[in-house]
Design a protein around this motif. Structure first.
Motif: not given
Length: 145
Positions: A77-78, A80-81, A84, A114, A118, A121
């Protein structure tokens, strides 16, 4: 309008509407390395796109323990975010196709692997907070399929 007149199209987000496949593969590879697991092939990672993240990780690494899963998920997650920060682009023709479906009387929905956070977002990043009639995220129901 009877229920027979209701036309609904349901789309996945990643790999269907948004071209996020490369970011998912990269993030999964990075998370596996940081978590001490051997990287799966790109093909294997692409095969889990659409599942909820815990289900996807367990499909790729069935031997993973509960504590390892949490750490792996956080690494994924860290990364990927961070990728993004500039949202994954929509595939060519997606916006025009969805507008055409809506003009033909279809209701539009997204069902995604997701988490709600997510999905919200990415919808906001594309200016589509209120575009879909229905949205469903992995943390709100059972994972696909």
């Amino acid at each position: 309008m009877s229920h027979l007149d209701y036309k609904l199209l349901i789309f996945d987000w990643d790999g269907t509407l948004a071209n996020s496949i490369g970011r998912i593969v990269e993030s999964m590879h990075m998370a596996s390395t940081r978590s001490g697991f051997e990287q799966c092939s790109d093909f294997a990672v692409k095969g889990i796109i659409g599942l909820g993240l815990p289900e996807a990780i367990r499909a790729l690494y069935p031997e993973i323990g509960d504590a390892e899963l949490i750490a792996f998920r956080n690494h994924y997650a860290d990364h990927y975010i961070a990728l993004e920060a500039t949202p994954s682009p929509l595939f060519e023709g997606v916006a025009q196709s969805l507008d055409a479906f809506r003009a033909e009387g279809y209701h539009l929905a997204v069902a995604t692997g997701k988490a709600r956070r997510g999905l919200d977002r990415v919808l906001k990043a594309h200016g589509w907070e209120d575009y879909f009639d229905i949205t469903r995220a992995a943390d709100e129901t059972a994972s696909k399929p």
